[in-house]
Each structure stands twice: as C-alpha cells, then as structure tokens.
Write an enzyme that holds these catalytic residues in place. Structure first.
Site, PDB file in Angstrom:
ATOM      1  N   GLY A 187       0.852  -1.296  -0.026  1.00 50.88           N
ATOM      2  CA  GLY A 187      -0.015   0.048  -0.061  1.00 50.88           C
ATOM      3  C   GLY A 187       0.846   1.257   0.142  1.00 50.88           C
TER       4      GLY A 187
ATOM      5  N   GLY B 209       3.361  -3.466  -4.100  1.00 52.73           N
ATOM      6  CA  GLY B 209       3.022  -3.770  -5.523  1.00 52.73           C
ATOM      7  C   GLY B 209       3.290  -2.473  -6.308  1.00 52.73           C
TER       8      GLY B 209
ATOM      9  NE  ARG C   3      -4.558   3.435 -10.805  1.00 53.36           N
ATOM     10  CZ  ARG C   3      -4.183   4.484 -10.501  1.00 53.36           C
ATOM     11  NH1 ARG C   3      -3.552   5.470 -11.314  1.00 53.36           N
ATOM     12  NH2 ARG C   3      -4.416   4.824  -9.127  1.00 53.36           N
TER      13      ARG C   3
ATOM     14  CE1 TYR D  90      -9.829   2.228  -8.213  1.00 50.01           C
ATOM     15  CE2 TYR D  90      -7.987   2.885  -9.837  1.00 50.01           C
ATOM     16  CZ  TYR D  90      -8.576   1.972  -8.981  1.00 50.01           C
ATOM     17  OH  TYR D  90      -7.979   0.699  -9.215  1.00 50.01           O
TER      18      TYR D  90
ATOM     19  CB  CYS E 247     -17.606   3.919 -28.725  1.00 53.95           C
ATOM     20  SG  CYS E 247     -17.160   3.978 -30.439  1.00 53.95           S
TER      21      CYS E 247
ATOM     22  CE1 TYR F  90      -2.975  -3.285  -8.446  1.00 53.17           C
ATOM     23  CE2 TYR F  90      -1.579  -1.354  -7.683  1.00 53.17           C
ATOM     24  CZ  TYR F  90      -2.273  -2.545  -7.628  1.00 53.17           C
ATOM     25  OH  TYR F  90      -1.684  -3.243  -6.213  1.00 53.17           O
TER      26      TYR F  90
HETATM   27  C1  LIG Z   1      -3.140  -5.062  -3.702  1.00 53.46           C
HETATM   28  C2  LIG Z   1      -2.556  -5.752  -2.386  1.00 53.46           C
HETATM   29  C3  LIG Z   1      -1.339  -5.348  -2.115  1.00 53.46           C
HETATM   30  C4  LIG Z   1      -0.633  -4.423  -2.875  1.00 53.46           C
HETATM   31  O1  LIG Z   1      -0.819  -3.107  -2.757  1.00 53.46           O
HETATM   32  P1  LIG Z   1      -0.048  -1.964  -3.578  1.00 53.46           P
HETATM   33  O2  LIG Z   1      -0.931  -0.666  -3.040  1.00 53.46           O
HETATM   34  O3  LIG Z   1      -0.051  -2.267  -5.160  1.00 53.46           O
HETATM   35  O4  LIG Z   1       1.471  -2.042  -2.833  1.00 53.46           O
HETATM   36  C5  LIG Z   1      -0.638  -6.148  -1.220  1.00 53.46           C
HETATM   37  N1  LIG Z   1      -1.424  -7.038  -0.503  1.00 53.46           N
HETATM   38  C6  LIG Z   1      -2.565  -7.292  -0.567  1.00 53.46           C
HETATM   39  C7  LIG Z   1      -3.379  -8.436  -0.029  1.00 53.46           C
HETATM   40  C8  LIG Z   1      -3.241  -6.758  -1.598  1.00 53.46           C
HETATM   41  O5  LIG Z   1      -4.521  -6.807  -1.924  1.00 53.46           O
END
Ligand SMILES: *Cc1c(COP(=O)(O)O)cnc(C)c1O
Length: 428
Positions: free
Chosen positions: A245, A289, A327, A331, A358, A387
């Site tokens: 996150g 991620g 994206r 959002y 379209c 993403y």
């Molecule tokens: C999506 C997700 C992540 C990665 O989140 P990022 O914001 O891309 O770092 C890690 N763990 C779980 C369980 C997730 O669902």
C-alpha cells in the site's frame, strides 16, 4: 517537474532508449517498463527489511503488474510473490517461481484455486473466512497435505482519510474482524482443524498511502492480537504479514515517503509490542506492488485530432485510452504527461486527453498541463507501471498493447500485443 525523467536533445529516454525509437519499433500504444527502476525498488525493500528486521520476506504483489518476466525478475532479486487468483498463480508457476515463497490471497477462493495452491506447494495460503478454513482443511485432508495458513485480519484502520482513523469495525469484504471476536474464532478454528498449519496473521490497510502512522498503528494492533492469541490459546504464531500500500508519485502533488521511513517506525512498533507482550520477534512479510512497478512504467501513445472548444476545453485524442489504462475512468487517477519528443518544453496549455473508445468517459486526464499539441505526436504518460496492463480490457475489441522492457539502451518484448487473430481465437 520533480520526478526523474531523462531527456536528451529534448526527447524522453526510457532505459537509455529514445521514446521515438521504441514507438517506431513496436508501435503505439506501448507499455514500456524500465528494468533498473523495478530492480532498484525491489532491492530497496529487501535491504530495508534486512536493516530493520534482519530477516523477513518481501512479496511482490503481482496484481500490480503480472507477466512471466516480472516473476523471473522478482525471483532473481530474492523476493517472494503475492498472488490473488489461479491465473496469477499459474503465471508464476510457468515462470518457474519458487512456490514456497508465494502468498495466495482472495476473499472467495474457489476449490479449484485452493486445490492448485496445495498441489503446487504454495508457501502461505491467506484464509479470509471461517468457511474457507473448513474447506481448506477438507481439501488438504483429501490430498494428504497440511495447508500452511495465514489468517487475514481487519485491523480496523482506515488509512484513506486525511488523518487516518481507528474505526471500530471497518466495512470491508476482506478478512476477519477483531472487535467481534471473529478473528480469535478463526485462530481457534485454524488451530483445531486437522489439516491446517497456522503460521500467522496478515493485514493490508489499503493502497497509495502516504502516511506512516496508519502502518505503525496496524503493526501495533496486529502484534497486540498475536499477544492475545498467545494468552488465550498458548500458540505463538511466527508470521506477521503487514501487506502493501505504499504510495508513489503520479504527479508533482504526490510526495512519496522513502521506504525506510515506513520500515523504521513500523519495525519499532513491532519490537516494542513484542517486548511488552512477551513475544519473540515475528517473521515479517510485506507486500509492495505499486511501489515496485508503478514509477517504472510509461505508456507511449500517438496523438490524434485536437479539438479546441472555445471557452470550454481542448480535447487531445490518443490512440489508446480506458482499454489500456482504466484508472481515470475508475478513480479519476491523475498522471503527468509529456510530449515525448519535446519533453523539455514548458507546459503552458491544458488538455483533456481522450481515448478512442466509444465512451464519453474514456479519458486519461483532464486539465493536463502540456505544451501546444499537434496531431501525430508521441505522448508519454508517466508512472503507468502498476494497475494499467494488469487492469487492461479489450473493450471495443481493441487488443491489449505489448509490453517492452528497457535497460542499458536496449529493449526487449516481454508481452506480445494482441493481434486481430488473438481477438477472435476463442469465438466459436
Ligand atoms: C493489492 C494488495 C497489495 C499491494 O498493494 P499496493 O498498493 O500495490 O502496494 C498487497 N497485499 C494485498 C493483500 C493486496 O490486496
């Protein structure tokens, strides 16, 4: 612009390759990934784990960008991987990724998915409900295995507010709640079921988070829970998976926190709570991620017609859109953009950058600062590594664009673009 872009003779360079050379070789739209950035981020996470915990496992959250090559790179850099579907798990397996370093997530895993996880020897299955624990134990029994399990817990932290809040019970489809006793019930179940081996707990508080405190608070809540588990059941669980996150820079308004700035305070919270509750230090896992692949990616488009609507706005069309980057429509995500071959010109105009689907909402951005743009130019959208490709669709029967990896002045295709034949191959 504060971000690190390399510009030579006015032209954007990606991994040492001029953007126009990439567009000429592979066409547009084109996803470009800079390998050095990916590896540098992976190493930064690994070394900060070593610095603050001595050991632990960084699992790349592969839903951010999933293909065989990224699993190979993650493996070479000593990372584990987090997968959320049979498709991701299968891709990792095809890439030869070590299954014992995989964490398998999902709030509604199918029997087929759980069976595959057991058969492949996935290292940690993150159970999300009491019914999943029962199902997993039954399947493991049928297969003569013991399933390694983490329990997904809702730590009750909402990080998506200006100042994060500790709510009682957050409204989430993921995980087991602490307040209602559901989480402790999950632990008792997992310890009691015959074919499960409960290795620890997991939490993930959200995505694109720029504050340190919610992560610290989540770590403290999870460690307190491990303390309660030990008191109430006598079991001292080894694994603490704190999820991902970490926020990245999409535009200059974003101020990402260096990884070490999260890891230091979080590890102190883990250590302090362990001491307070008489626990040994857990084996810590994290799952970044976006922060590994996001800023490594750039999408190249060719511009189409410019429509100036006096007193309203100027539309700049590109040859991609919501199919390759949903994206904005999902959002209203913001991105920095550059004319790739005039990358150092001052951005003294604003455009609404529109895709070619379209769908009126098919935009890549509104009020995007750019110099005056013409038809037939190369437009670069920055920080599209996470993403984008993984969320791409074939809406309007447009194939998903190819992905190229660039490094040291050379490029290589890592995902082929979808051809017209690919688009009809499953039609009967
Ligand atoms: C999506 C997700 C992540 C990665 O989140 P990022 O914001 O891309 O770092 C890690 N763990 C779980 C369980 C997730 O669902």
């Amino acid at each position: 612009m504060k971000r690190n872009v390399t510009i030579k003779n006015g032209e954007l360079q990606l991994g040492g390759v001029p953007a126009s050379a990439l567009a000429a070789e592979y066409g547009t739209p084109l996803y470009v990934m800079e390998e050095e950035t990916v590896r540098r981020n992976m190493r930064a996470f690994r070394s900060s784990m070593e610095e603050f915990y001595g050991e632990g496992l960084v699992c790349y959250a592969s839903k951010a960008f999933c293909c065989k090559e990224i699993y190979r790179i993650a493996d070479q850099e000593g990372l584990g991987a987090d997968v959320v579907s049979l498709g991701e798990l299968y891709t990792a397996k095809c890439a030869g990724f070590p299954m014992e370093k995989v964490c398998f997530h999902g709030n509604n895993k199918s029997e087929e998915e759980l069976r595959a996880a057991l058969e492949y020897g996935v290292g940690r299955i993150v159970a999300d409900s009491l019914s999943e624990l029962a199902r997993l134990s039954r399947l493991a029994g049928e297969m003569g295995r013991k399933a390694p399990v983490l329990l997904r817990i809702k730590p009750g932290i909402d990080a998506h507010t200006h100042d994060f809040i500790r709510t009682g019970q957050i409204d989430s489809k993921f995980g087991l709640a602490l307040e209602t006793g559901e989480a402790m019930e999950g632990v008792r179940e997992a310890l009691a079921l015959p074919n499960l081996s409960l290795r620890g707990v997991h939490c993930h508080i959200g995505s694109q988070i720029f504050q340190v405190e919610p992560f610290v608070e989540a770590a403290r809540v999870m460690m307190e829970f491990l303390g309660d588990v030990k008191e109430e059941t006598g079991a001292e669980l080894a694994d603490l998976n704190l999820g991902g996150g970490f926020g990245i820079r999409y535009t200059d308004a974003d101020e990402p926190v260096p990884f070490g700035d999260y890891m230091g305070p979080v590890s102190r919270a883990v250590r302090e709570t362990a001491e307070k509750r008489g626990l040994s230090m857990p084996f810590v896992l994290i799952e970044p991620g976006r922060s590994i692949v996001g800023e490594a990616g750039t999408t190249l488009y060719t511009t189409g017609p410019v429509k100036e609507i006096p007193g309203v706005r100027s539309y700049l069309a590109v040859d991609g859109g919501m199919g390759d980057n949903p994206r904005y429509i999902l959002y209203q995500a913001k991105y920095d953009m550059l004319p790739a071959c005039r990358a150092d010109e001052p951005a003294d105009r604003v455009y609404t950058v529109a895709g070619k689907c379209c769908e009126s909402g098919d935009l890549l951005g509104e009020n995007v600062p750019l110099p005056e743009m013409k038809e037939g130019e190369l437009l670069a959208v920055l920080s599209t590594g996470a993403y984008n490709y993984s969320m791409a669709s074939r809406y309007n029967r447009r194939g998903v664009p190819p992905v190229v990896m660039v490094k040291d002045g050379a490029s290589r295709l890592i995902v082929r673009g979808e051809s017209l034949e690919d688009l009809v191959q499953n039609d009967l």
